[in-house]
Design an enzyme around this catalytic site. Structure first.
Site, PDB file in Angstrom:
ATOM      1  N   GLU A  80      -3.595  13.375  -0.246  1.00 44.73           N
ATOM      2  CA  GLU A  80      -3.867  12.520   0.915  1.00 44.73           C
ATOM      3  C   GLU A  80      -2.745  12.601   1.942  1.00 44.73           C
ATOM      4  O   GLU A  80      -2.986  12.707   3.145  1.00 44.73           O
ATOM      5  CB  GLU A  80      -4.060  11.073   0.461  1.00 44.73           C
ATOM      6  CG  GLU A  80      -4.368  10.127   1.607  1.00 44.73           C
ATOM      7  CD  GLU A  80      -4.611   8.695   1.164  1.00 44.73           C
ATOM      8  OE1 GLU A  80      -4.512   7.782   2.008  1.00 44.73           O
ATOM      9  OE2 GLU A  80      -4.897   8.480  -0.038  1.00 44.73           O
TER      10      GLU A  80
ATOM     11  N   HIS B  46      -6.885  -6.514   0.784  1.00 42.22           N
ATOM     12  CA  HIS B  46      -5.768  -5.577   0.659  1.00 42.22           C
ATOM     13  C   HIS B  46      -4.608  -6.018   1.541  1.00 42.22           C
ATOM     14  O   HIS B  46      -4.771  -6.294   2.729  1.00 42.22           O
ATOM     15  CB  HIS B  46      -6.249  -4.186   1.073  1.00 42.22           C
ATOM     16  CG  HIS B  46      -5.276  -3.084   0.783  1.00 42.22           C
ATOM     17  ND1 HIS B  46      -4.466  -3.067  -0.337  1.00 42.22           N
ATOM     18  CD2 HIS B  46      -4.991  -1.937   1.458  1.00 42.22           C
ATOM     19  CE1 HIS B  46      -3.737  -1.973  -0.339  1.00 42.22           C
ATOM     20  NE2 HIS B  46      -4.039  -1.276   0.740  1.00 42.22           N
TER      21      HIS B  46
ATOM     22  N   LYS C 278       4.482   1.985  -2.171  1.00 41.89           N
ATOM     23  CA  LYS C 278       5.001   3.164  -2.873  1.00 41.89           C
ATOM     24  C   LYS C 278       6.431   3.432  -2.404  1.00 41.89           C
ATOM     25  O   LYS C 278       7.337   3.700  -3.191  1.00 41.89           O
ATOM     26  CB  LYS C 278       4.136   4.390  -2.577  1.00 41.89           C
ATOM     27  CG  LYS C 278       2.663   4.271  -2.865  1.00 41.89           C
ATOM     28  CD  LYS C 278       1.938   5.580  -2.522  1.00 41.89           C
ATOM     29  CE  LYS C 278       0.465   5.405  -2.251  1.00 41.89           C
ATOM     30  NZ  LYS C 278      -0.320   4.957  -3.373  1.00 41.89           N
TER      31      LYS C 278
ATOM     32  N   GLN D 201      -7.471   5.545  -7.840  1.00 41.22           N
ATOM     33  CA  GLN D 201      -7.285   6.755  -7.047  1.00 41.22           C
ATOM     34  C   GLN D 201      -6.723   7.862  -7.929  1.00 41.22           C
ATOM     35  O   GLN D 201      -5.652   7.705  -8.522  1.00 41.22           O
ATOM     36  CB  GLN D 201      -6.345   6.505  -5.871  1.00 41.22           C
ATOM     37  CG  GLN D 201      -6.178   7.745  -4.986  1.00 41.22           C
ATOM     38  CD  GLN D 201      -5.243   7.531  -3.801  1.00 41.22           C
ATOM     39  OE1 GLN D 201      -4.415   6.620  -3.803  1.00 41.22           O
ATOM     40  NE2 GLN D 201      -5.357   8.378  -2.796  1.00 41.22           N
TER      41      GLN D 201
ATOM     42  N   SER E 160       0.847  -1.190   0.000  1.00 39.68           N
ATOM     43  CA  SER E 160       0.000   0.000   0.000  1.00 39.68           C
ATOM     44  C   SER E 160       0.886   1.244   0.000  1.00 39.68           C
ATOM     45  O   SER E 160       1.754   1.381  -0.851  1.00 39.68           O
ATOM     46  CB  SER E 160      -0.960  -0.045   1.194  1.00 39.68           C
ATOM     47  OG  SER E 160      -2.009   0.878   1.040  1.00 39.68           O
TER      48      SER E 160
ATOM     49  N   TRP F 180      -9.366   0.989  -6.789  1.00 39.62           N
ATOM     50  CA  TRP F 180      -8.621   2.132  -6.234  1.00 39.62           C
ATOM     51  C   TRP F 180      -7.117   1.976  -6.420  1.00 39.62           C
ATOM     52  O   TRP F 180      -6.380   2.962  -6.500  1.00 39.62           O
ATOM     53  CB  TRP F 180      -8.970   2.257  -4.754  1.00 39.62           C
ATOM     54  CG  TRP F 180      -8.534   3.501  -4.050  1.00 39.62           C
ATOM     55  CD1 TRP F 180      -7.531   3.620  -3.132  1.00 39.62           C
ATOM     56  CD2 TRP F 180      -9.120   4.812  -4.163  1.00 39.62           C
ATOM     57  NE1 TRP F 180      -7.449   4.910  -2.674  1.00 39.62           N
ATOM     58  CE2 TRP F 180      -8.414   5.660  -3.285  1.00 39.62           C
ATOM     59  CE3 TRP F 180     -10.160   5.338  -4.922  1.00 39.62           C
ATOM     60  CZ2 TRP F 180      -8.729   7.024  -3.145  1.00 39.62           C
ATOM     61  CZ3 TRP F 180     -10.466   6.686  -4.778  1.00 39.62           C
ATOM     62  CH2 TRP F 180      -9.759   7.502  -3.907  1.00 39.62           C
TER      63      TRP F 180
END
Length: 630
Positions: free
Chosen positions: A286, A367, A240, A278, A236, A330
């Site tokens: 965010e 997820h 990144k 997203q 998640s 997403w």
């Protein structure tokens, strides 16, 4: 002058020779795969490259397709593998200026300690000092051990990592770059050193922190952990981070981002066209993950002079295992597959195509789940790139519902780069023959074919798929180094057509094989039953939160073939995205219905793949209520 790539090859040969000699003396044999290019001994091999002036934001043209990673800033194309060292440096500088912010080189003073249970890092630079630490969990056996840095406690399965023979370094990125802070007042060890108003985003700050951990490992003498065999993983937001860590430190031998979404592996240019992904504006606002300069491109990513396929190229030819989730819109898995296919062309040009894997063909939509499909390739990647054993060859296993088409996103061709041998002719292989499908289920099928031939050898095969019994475009969905391929994640009761083409080391492609058609089996279903819905707050911040999982349980005595969950958002809250369910909103009432793959629940069974994200007024800590399930 010895180039960076040449230095890596020389180091690899030296390590292989020394290890083989040592084990031969003990009566054993060790084999280090020739294609498993060693990690560099320095953080950035291109630091001495002369890079022309970078363009200014106002002069950037709109380029709808992925920029050519092989064309230098001066407009010429690279022709040799040794040219990639300085071309990579150009891409790095562009990525820093327009996407991530600058990742500074090693500070003037880095010290610390390494023990069997932890690592301490102390940094001083320009009169400022900061410290942070990381945990260590060693596998069984005798060290020194390779290690995988796990960001934030979310990454690849740590039990599988240790079982493969690598240690786990538990790294808290928030100690180095804190989330929940404004862009003009960033916090954490990085910003203590470089200033709270630094334009560098926290992904690059997290990468800087991992580099400092490796600095300490290098100073420790390698008695416990090997500095020359380090991997990184995260899921998640931490996926990144893992992606950026691997791209910006060439000492990382194996990079393993998971479900990294927008701001991660997913191609920036593709995200606006992917339904449910997203938005870039959301990823930018965010958290301060991306550099401040990226804010100018959230609505116009086609003006960026760099995209994530080229950032993947910054990792090449080192090990890269990208894991993705096609069940949550997403997470932008289709855009990630576009970037992975584009980045794989760079690996191919460098003669290291077997060092990259992209895998989104998974059944479980939860997820950041530890998926059974990934366990074996995870351990094989660790063995190949961190232990120097095994012969794993990477491949593309792209889910049917999130398959990008690279041909739509590039107008450049992959060059045949010299300085590394290989097939330099232009004769393509023969077409594969005898393509057949077997073991077709509701969600998958297995393809086999007769091998193609080539004057200097077949390097691999591209797998092509089209929807329906006729019409539709064939797009590449994966690659294989053998004469078989298992396609998973298909839709029940659906017809698909397949073709295969061969490729040689020079990139010459054959004509396609014969076409084979399959229709997947019907999915199971039966009468409905009662159910409950229970929420879990995965994470929350001042202006939003993520509910994952929203667990649906069948409390009836019959199998359910569909469910509907309804709940109420507090006043001022807004649904920002959802996954593994079809959501509709009426006022503050949200209704989520099952999708095809998660509607069937046996009596007493539960499904934890559903989740959603919501925005809320700053400082409001209330959460949705009134959950009902039918």
């Amino acid at each position: 002058m010895i180039t960076g790539l040449a230095r890596s090859k020389i180091r690899l040969r030296m390590v292989a020779s020394a290890l083989a000699a040592m084990l031969a003396a003990a009566g054993a044999v060790a084999t280090i795969p020739a294609e498993a290019h060693a990690a560099s001994g320095v953080e950035n091999e291109g630091a001495d490259c002369q890079v022309p002036g970078l363009p200014d934001e106002g002069s950037l043209p709109t380029v709808s397709r992925l920029p050519d990673p092989f064309t230098k800033l001066d407009g010429t194309r690279i022709t040799g593998k040794s040219d990639w060292r300085c071309r990579r440096e150009e891409i790095k500088r562009l990525a820093e200026k327009f996407v991530y912010g600058e990742k500074p080189p090693k500070p003037s003073s880095v010290t610390g300690t390494v023990s069997p249970t932890g690592i301490t890092v102390n940094v001083s630079h320009n009169g400022r000092s900061a410290s942070f630490s990381a945990g260590v969990d060693l596998p069984s056996g005798n060290g020194p051990f390779p290690a995988v840095v796990v960001l934030g406690g979310f990454g690849a399965d740590t039990a599988a990592i240790k079982a493969a023979g690598a240690a786990v370094i538990s790294y808290d990125p928030l100690a180095v770059g804190r989330e929940g802070t404004p862009r003009d007042n960033k916090q954490g060890a990085f910003y203590t050193i470089y200033g709270a108003n630094s334009s560098t985003g926290i992904l690059a700050a997290w990468a800087w922190g991992v580099s400092r951990i490796i600095d300490v490992l290098e100073q420790s003498g390698g008695g416990i952990l090997r500095a020359d065999a380090t991997g990184v993983t995260g899921c998640s937001r931490y996926g990144k981070g893992a992606f950026v860590v691997g791209a910006f430190d060439q000492r990382i031998a194996l990079t393993m981002p998971i479900e990294s979404g927008s701001g991660g592996v997913a191609a920036f240019r593709a995200i606006p066209g992917e339904s449910g992904a997203q938005p870039l504006s959301s990823a930018y606002s965010e958290q301060p993950w991306l550099g401040d300069a990226f804010g100018s491109f959230t609505g116009s990513p086609a003006r960026l002079p760099v995209d994530t396929h080229a950032v993947i190229g910054m990792i090449a030819p080192r090990g890269l295992f990208i894991m993705d989730n096609p069940h949550i819109d997403w997470l932008a898995a289709r855009s990630a597959s576009v970037a992975a296919l584009g980045g794989a062309e760079i690996y191919k040009a460098l003669g290291a195509e077997g060092n990259i894997t992209y895998w989104s063909a998974v059944q479980d939509g939860t997820h950041c789940a530890s998926r059974s499909e990934w366990r074996t390739p995870l351990q094989q990647n660790i063995q190949k790139f961190l232990l120097g054993t095994g012969s794993y060859t990477g491949s593309m296993r792209i889910a049917a519902n999130k398959s990008g088409n690279l041909a739509e996103w590039r107008d450049w061709q992959t060059p045949t780069l010299g300085d590394g041998g290989g097939d330099d002719d232009t004769t393509p292989p023969t077409a594969p023959t005898g393509l057949a499908a077997a073991d077709t289920t509701a969600t998958g099928t297995t393809l086999t074919w007769t091998a193609a031939t080539d004057d200097t050898g077949v390097a691999g095969y591209d797998i092509l798929r089209a929807p329906g019994a006729s019409g539709g475009t064939f797009t590449q969905i994966g690659t294989s180094a053998t004469t078989s391929y298992a396609d998973t994640g298909l839709t029940p009761a659906t017809t698909y057509r397949y073709q295969v083409r061969a490729r040689d080391a020079a990139g010459n492609a054959s004509q396609v094989s014969n076409t084979v058609q399959v229709t997947t089996q019907e999915g199971s279903g039966s009468p409905e039953g009662g159910c409950t819905a229970v929420l879990t707050v995965q994470t929350q911040w001042s202006t939003g939160y993520v509910i994952q999982p929203l667990t649906i349980t069948n409390t009836g005595t019959a199998t359910m073939n569909g469910w509907t969950v309804t709940f109420t958002l507090p006043a001022g809250h807004r649904l920002a995205g959802s996954w593994n369910g079809t959501a509709t909103v009426s006022g503050q009432t949200v209704t989520i219905r099952n999708v095809a793959h998660n509607g069937t629940l046996a009596p007493g069974a539960s499904n934890g793949s559903v989740g959603f994200q919501a925005d809320r007024p700053s400082g409001d800590t209330s959460l949705p209520s009134g959950y009902t399930c039918a």
